[in-house]
Design a protein around this motif. Structure first.
Motif, PDB file in Angstrom:
ATOM      1  N   UNK A  43     158.677  38.421 -26.998  1.00 21.67           N
ATOM      2  CA  UNK A  43     157.583  38.204 -28.152  1.00 21.67           C
ATOM      3  C   UNK A  43     156.408  37.474 -27.340  1.00 21.67           C
ATOM      4  N   UNK A  44     155.282  38.094 -27.912  1.00 19.65           N
ATOM      5  CA  UNK A  44     153.955  37.659 -27.400  1.00 19.65           C
ATOM      6  C   UNK A  44     153.295  37.052 -28.818  1.00 19.65           C
ATOM      7  N   UNK A  45     153.010  35.525 -28.746  1.00 18.24           N
ATOM      8  CA  UNK A  45     152.230  35.023 -29.792  1.00 18.24           C
ATOM      9  C   UNK A  45     150.761  34.827 -29.254  1.00 18.24           C
ATOM     10  N   UNK A  46     149.746  35.501 -30.225  1.00 16.92           N
ATOM     11  CA  UNK A  46     148.474  35.604 -29.892  1.00 16.92           C
ATOM     12  C   UNK A  46     147.625  34.738 -31.009  1.00 16.92           C
ATOM     13  N   UNK A  47     146.978  33.930 -30.388  1.00 19.71           N
ATOM     14  CA  UNK A  47     146.237  33.000 -31.232  1.00 19.71           C
ATOM     15  C   UNK A  47     144.616  33.280 -31.132  1.00 19.71           C
ATOM     16  N   UNK A  48     144.152  33.617 -32.148  1.00 19.41           N
ATOM     17  CA  UNK A  48     142.620  33.879 -32.349  1.00 19.41           C
ATOM     18  C   UNK A  48     141.992  32.540 -32.288  1.00 19.41           C
ATOM     19  N   UNK A  49     141.145  32.345 -31.110  1.00 22.92           N
ATOM     20  CA  UNK A  49     140.619  31.080 -30.877  1.00 22.92           C
ATOM     21  C   UNK A  49     139.231  31.190 -31.930  1.00 22.92           C
ATOM     22  N   UNK A  50     138.715  29.990 -32.249  1.00 20.87           N
ATOM     23  CA  UNK A  50     139.627  28.650 -31.815  1.00 20.87           C
ATOM     24  C   UNK A  50     140.138  28.168 -32.944  1.00 20.87           C
ATOM     25  N   UNK A  73     139.785  35.598 -28.039  1.00 21.87           N
ATOM     26  CA  UNK A  73     138.416  34.956 -28.767  1.00 21.87           C
ATOM     27  C   UNK A  73     137.560  35.943 -29.033  1.00 21.87           C
ATOM     28  N   UNK A  74     137.332  35.808 -30.452  1.00 17.77           N
ATOM     29  CA  UNK A  74     136.470  37.160 -30.867  1.00 17.77           C
ATOM     30  C   UNK A  74     135.187  36.532 -31.801  1.00 17.77           C
ATOM     31  N   UNK A  75     133.981  37.250 -31.644  1.00 20.64           N
ATOM     32  CA  UNK A  75     132.904  36.691 -32.342  1.00 20.64           C
ATOM     33  C   UNK A  75     132.817  37.429 -33.438  1.00 20.64           C
ATOM     34  N   UNK A  76     132.683  36.861 -34.589  1.00 17.62           N
ATOM     35  CA  UNK A  76     132.468  37.736 -35.817  1.00 17.62           C
ATOM     36  C   UNK A  76     131.048  37.584 -36.362  1.00 17.62           C
ATOM     37  N   UNK A  77     130.640  38.622 -36.654  1.00 14.82           N
ATOM     38  CA  UNK A  77     128.865  38.602 -37.176  1.00 14.82           C
ATOM     39  C   UNK A  77     128.993  38.197 -38.548  1.00 14.82           C
ATOM     40  N   UNK A  78     128.280  37.295 -38.951  1.00 18.77           N
ATOM     41  CA  UNK A  78     128.203  37.090 -40.463  1.00 18.77           C
ATOM     42  C   UNK A  78     126.939  37.450 -41.090  1.00 18.77           C
ATOM     43  N   UNK A  79     126.895  37.811 -42.573  1.00 19.71           N
ATOM     44  CA  UNK A  79     125.644  37.642 -43.276  1.00 19.71           C
ATOM     45  C   UNK A  79     125.921  36.741 -44.249  1.00 19.71           C
ATOM     46  N   UNK A  80     125.092  35.661 -44.062  1.00 17.89           N
ATOM     47  CA  UNK A  80     125.259  34.513 -44.868  1.00 17.89           C
ATOM     48  C   UNK A  80     126.640  33.819 -44.490  1.00 17.89           C
ATOM     49  N   UNK A  88     133.114  41.193 -31.839  1.00 18.04           N
ATOM     50  CA  UNK A  88     133.066  41.563 -30.478  1.00 18.04           C
ATOM     51  C   UNK A  88     134.207  40.655 -29.860  1.00 18.04           C
ATOM     52  N   UNK A  89     135.101  41.147 -28.735  1.00 21.07           N
ATOM     53  CA  UNK A  89     136.057  40.267 -28.132  1.00 21.07           C
ATOM     54  C   UNK A  89     135.347  39.728 -26.986  1.00 21.07           C
ATOM     55  N   UNK A  90     135.429  38.261 -27.163  1.00 22.28           N
ATOM     56  CA  UNK A  90     134.684  37.403 -26.079  1.00 22.28           C
ATOM     57  C   UNK A  90     135.666  36.890 -24.979  1.00 22.28           C
ATOM     58  N   UNK A  91     137.022  37.016 -25.296  1.00 20.15           N
ATOM     59  CA  UNK A  91     137.917  36.577 -24.401  1.00 20.15           C
ATOM     60  C   UNK A  91     139.309  37.655 -24.882  1.00 20.15           C
TER      61      UNK A  91
END
Ligand code: IMP
Ligand code: MG
Length: 182
Positions: A43-50, A73-80, A88-91
């Protein structure tokens, strides 16, 4: 985020909505749910940082079968204040997930756009199975068809802080979940 005083920082913590005790109780159930997946494959537990780092630390210690831990780690782009779904996957993971039952350990599902994109990316890599455990769920805000396999608390449309969740990078260290005073 910077504060002029400790009092100013404190004044934004409107009220506790989920206490440390309540969190402790449900974490045990999440551990049992992960245990039940085990069939001999890892089993692989994957935490989405932070945001999910605190939840991951607590939940993985309730698992009593072989498991490995990984972070993305993922960067989500926001509108407001709303995510656009452009992620975008940053890690990235180093594991070949085709050999694992993958369990995403998420802090909160709001519109669902960020996690939806991450799931798409991971599915292409053919994990044995893919499940999502989220600490918090705000179903009222959902804009994509996404449901966690296991959701620990369903909350109304409040902006919440603590237990890993931030406002402007502050408040992640609170041991409980509180409503943020906007
Ligand atoms: P979504 O793409 O709209 O589901 O939002 C994804 C991310 O927004 C979450 O993983 C959180 O990092 C952040 N977020 C959404 N709601 C809250 C909140 O109430 N408090 C803190 N962060 C939040
Ligand atoms: Mg998150």
């Amino acid at each position: 985020m910077t504060f002029d005083s400790k009092e100013e920082w404190k004044s934004k913590i409107k009220r506790v909505i989920i206490s440390e005790e309540q969190i402790r109780d449900v974490i045990k159930k999440a551990g049992a749910m992960i245990d039940s997946i085990y069939d001999g494959s890892p089993i692989l537990l994957v935490s989405i940082l932070k945001g999910s780092f605190v939840f991951m630390a607590d939940v993985c210690r309730q698992v009593t079968v072989p498991c490995e831990i990984a972070f993305m780690a993922a960067k989500s782009y926001f509108e407001g204040t709303v995510s656009t779904g452009h992620v975008e996957i940053t890690m990235d993971l180093k594991h070949d997930i085709s050999k694992y039952h993958v369990v995403i350990i998420e802090d909160i599902i709001d519109t669902g756009r960020t996690l939806n994109e991450i799931i798409k990316i991971l599915k292409v890599r053919n994990p044995i199975s893919l499940r999502v455990i989220t600490l918090l769920d705000k179903p009222e805000r959902r804009v994509v068809d996404l449901k966690a396999d296991y959701s620990l608390f369903t909350i109304p449309d409040y902006f919440v802080i603590g237990y890993g969740l931030d406002y402007g990078e502050s408040y992640r260290n609170l041991p409980y979940i509180a409503e943020f005073a906007e």
